[in-house]
Design a protein around this motif. Structure first.
Motif, short mmCIF file in Angstrom:
data_model
loop_
_atom_site.label_atom_id
_atom_site.label_comp_id
_atom_site.label_asym_id
_atom_site.label_seq_id
_atom_site.Cartn_x
_atom_site.Cartn_y
_atom_site.Cartn_z
N GLU A 1 84.16 29.59 22.42
CA GLU A 1 84.41 28.50 21.48
C GLU A 1 83.55 27.29 21.84
O GLU A 1 83.02 27.19 22.96
CB GLU A 1 85.89 28.11 21.49
N PHE A 2 83.40 26.39 20.87
CA PHE A 2 82.70 25.14 21.06
C PHE A 2 83.71 23.99 21.07
O PHE A 2 84.85 24.15 20.62
CB PHE A 2 81.68 24.89 19.93
N THR A 3 83.25 22.86 21.55
CA THR A 3 84.05 21.63 21.51
C THR A 3 83.29 20.59 20.69
O THR A 3 82.16 20.22 21.04
CB THR A 3 84.31 21.07 22.92
N ILE A 4 83.89 20.15 19.59
CA ILE A 4 83.28 19.14 18.73
C ILE A 4 83.68 17.76 19.24
O ILE A 4 84.88 17.44 19.29
CB ILE A 4 83.72 19.34 17.27
N LEU A 5 82.72 16.98 19.65
CA LEU A 5 83.03 15.68 20.24
C LEU A 5 83.64 14.71 19.24
O LEU A 5 84.51 13.93 19.58
CB LEU A 5 81.76 15.07 20.86
N GLY A 6 83.17 14.74 18.00
CA GLY A 6 83.76 13.92 16.96
C GLY A 6 83.57 12.44 17.21
O GLY A 6 82.57 11.98 17.78
N PHE A 7 84.58 11.65 16.79
CA PHE A 7 84.55 10.20 16.93
C PHE A 7 85.16 9.83 18.28
O PHE A 7 86.33 10.09 18.54
CB PHE A 7 85.31 9.54 15.79
N LEU A 8 84.35 9.21 19.15
CA LEU A 8 84.78 8.95 20.52
C LEU A 8 85.14 7.49 20.76
O LEU A 8 85.11 7.03 21.90
CB LEU A 8 83.66 9.37 21.50
N GLY A 9 85.50 6.76 19.73
CA GLY A 9 85.88 5.36 19.89
C GLY A 9 87.28 5.22 20.42
O GLY A 9 87.98 6.20 20.73
N PRO A 10 87.79 3.99 20.53
CA PRO A 10 89.17 3.76 20.98
C PRO A 10 90.18 4.33 19.99
O PRO A 10 89.86 4.53 18.82
CB PRO A 10 89.26 2.22 21.07
N PRO A 11 91.42 4.59 20.43
CA PRO A 11 92.42 5.22 19.55
C PRO A 11 92.66 4.47 18.25
O PRO A 11 92.85 5.08 17.20
CB PRO A 11 93.68 5.25 20.43
N SER A 12 92.66 3.12 18.30
CA SER A 12 92.91 2.34 17.08
C SER A 12 91.84 2.60 16.03
O SER A 12 92.14 2.80 14.85
CB SER A 12 92.96 0.85 17.41
N LEU A 13 90.57 2.65 16.45
CA LEU A 13 89.48 2.93 15.51
C LEU A 13 89.52 4.38 15.03
O LEU A 13 89.17 4.67 13.88
CB LEU A 13 88.12 2.64 16.16
N GLN A 14 89.96 5.28 15.88
CA GLN A 14 90.08 6.69 15.48
C GLN A 14 91.11 6.85 14.38
O GLN A 14 90.90 7.60 13.42
CB GLN A 14 90.46 7.54 16.69
N TYR A 15 92.23 6.15 14.49
CA TYR A 15 93.26 6.24 13.44
C TYR A 15 92.78 5.62 12.13
O TYR A 15 93.08 6.13 11.04
CB TYR A 15 94.54 5.54 13.92
#
Length: 335
Positions: free
Chosen positions: A22-36
């Motif tokens: 399997e692969f791991t998609i890094l995605g959006f790595l910002g702080p939790p508030s910005l992720q939400y």
């Protein structure tokens, strides 16, 4: 000795492939508030895309006066947009959580195949839509015969087959390449970040990708440009300004959508490689896969008078049906 060396190399590649389940998609790595916030914005955009394209499909199916080739292709485009965003956006949303960032090797290859197949299909479909407008404006007396229902189905089927055939060879080669890493520096499984993880020689797949992409884009773009040259020439021959405006309005929405589409493709593929592998590349990737599909139904609904009238007509029918049902209910209760 040479055969032993070759076999050991193939065994090493197979070992690497077997370990990489399997692969791991890094995605959006910002702080939790910005992720939400990113999650809510992306989810809202995704739902609007699904609803707006579903509305176009429903309206063009239920309104009898829209049963013409132009709206058949618009309905096909809306269906394609729904499939297009559904391939990538749910996985992008899942990357907000740490457990949702993993994707199987076969799931990743499937996502790449579907994503680029639909991308090529959409590109070819825009060329067919331009050709349809050319026949309607430049060959009105022969339009019904040249763009029959059978022809519409055949051309649409050809776009889907062409999109798959121009994409599958690269995906087959990508599937066979060995991978030395598992972290995909993107929001979903895309070909460029996957090629960066390959251990083997990627020159052949890069060459095939260049030629196939050039073939699809140039074929569609040439058909679109040639069609609109003839369309504009024909419109300029109309003696009245009102007639020119009315004729051009039938293809203006398509022209806007095509301009946005090819501008985005040009920015994505005809720009110098940037050293930054995160900020701009990912922002452009999200815009290309999420924002562009939501613009198509909005432009067609806002710019096309027939679609707006059809929506109003369907809403009036729905309201009348509800009023009649309420009247029937009260009569039954009274009796």
């Amino acid at each position: 000795m040479v055969e032993l060396f070759k076999s050991s190399c193939f065994i090493q590649i197979d070992v690497n492939r077997s370990k990489l389940a399997e692969f791991t998609i890094l995605g959006f790595l910002g702080p939790p508030s910005l992720q939400y916030i990113f999650f809510l914005l992306l989810l809202t955009t995704y739902l609007i895309t699904l609803l707006s394209n579903s509305l176009i499909i429903t309206i063009t199916l239920r309104e009898r006066r829209l049963h013409i080739p132009m709206y058949y292709y618009l309905r096909t485009l809306s269906f394609l947009e729904i499939c297009y965003v559904s391939v990538t956006v749910p996985k992008i949303l899942s990357t907000i959580t740490p457990h949702g960032r993993s994707i199987s090797f076969y799931g990743c290859m499937t996502q790449v195949l579907l994503f680029f197949s639909m991308l090529s299909t959409e590109c070819l479909l825009f060329g067919i839509m331009a050709y349809d407008r050319y026949l309607a404006i430049c060959k009105p007396l022969h339009y019904t015969r040249l763009m029959s229902t059978t022809m519409c189905h055949s051309l649409s089927l050809c776009t889907f087959i062409g999109g798959f055939l121009t994409t599958s060879p690269q995906i087959v080669l990508l599937f066979r390449l060995p991978f030395c890493g598992r972290n995909i520096n993107h929001f979903f499984c895309d070909a460029p970040p996957l090629l960066q993880l390959c251990c083997g020689d990627t020159s052949l797949i890069n060459l095939m990708d260049f030629f196939n992409a050039s073939f699809v884009i140039l074929t569609s773009l040439t058909m679109t440009l040639v069609s609109y040259v003839y369309i504009i020439t024909t419109i300029l021959k109309i003696p009245t300004t009102t007639g020119q405006r009315r004729t051009f309005s039938t293809c203006f929405s398509h022209l806007i959508v095509v301009s946005i589409y090819y501008s985005t493709i040009t920015f994505m593929y005809v720009r110098p490689r940037l050293s930054s592998s995160f900020s701009l590349n990912r922002v452009v990737g999200v815009f290309y896969t999420v924002i562009t599909p939501i613009l198509n139904p909005l432009i067609y609904c806002l710019r096309n008078k027939e679609v707006k009238d059809a929506i109003k007509n369907q809403l009036l029918k729905q309201n009348s049906r509800q009023v009649l049902q309420k009247i029937g209910f009260f009569k039954t209760a009274y009796l």
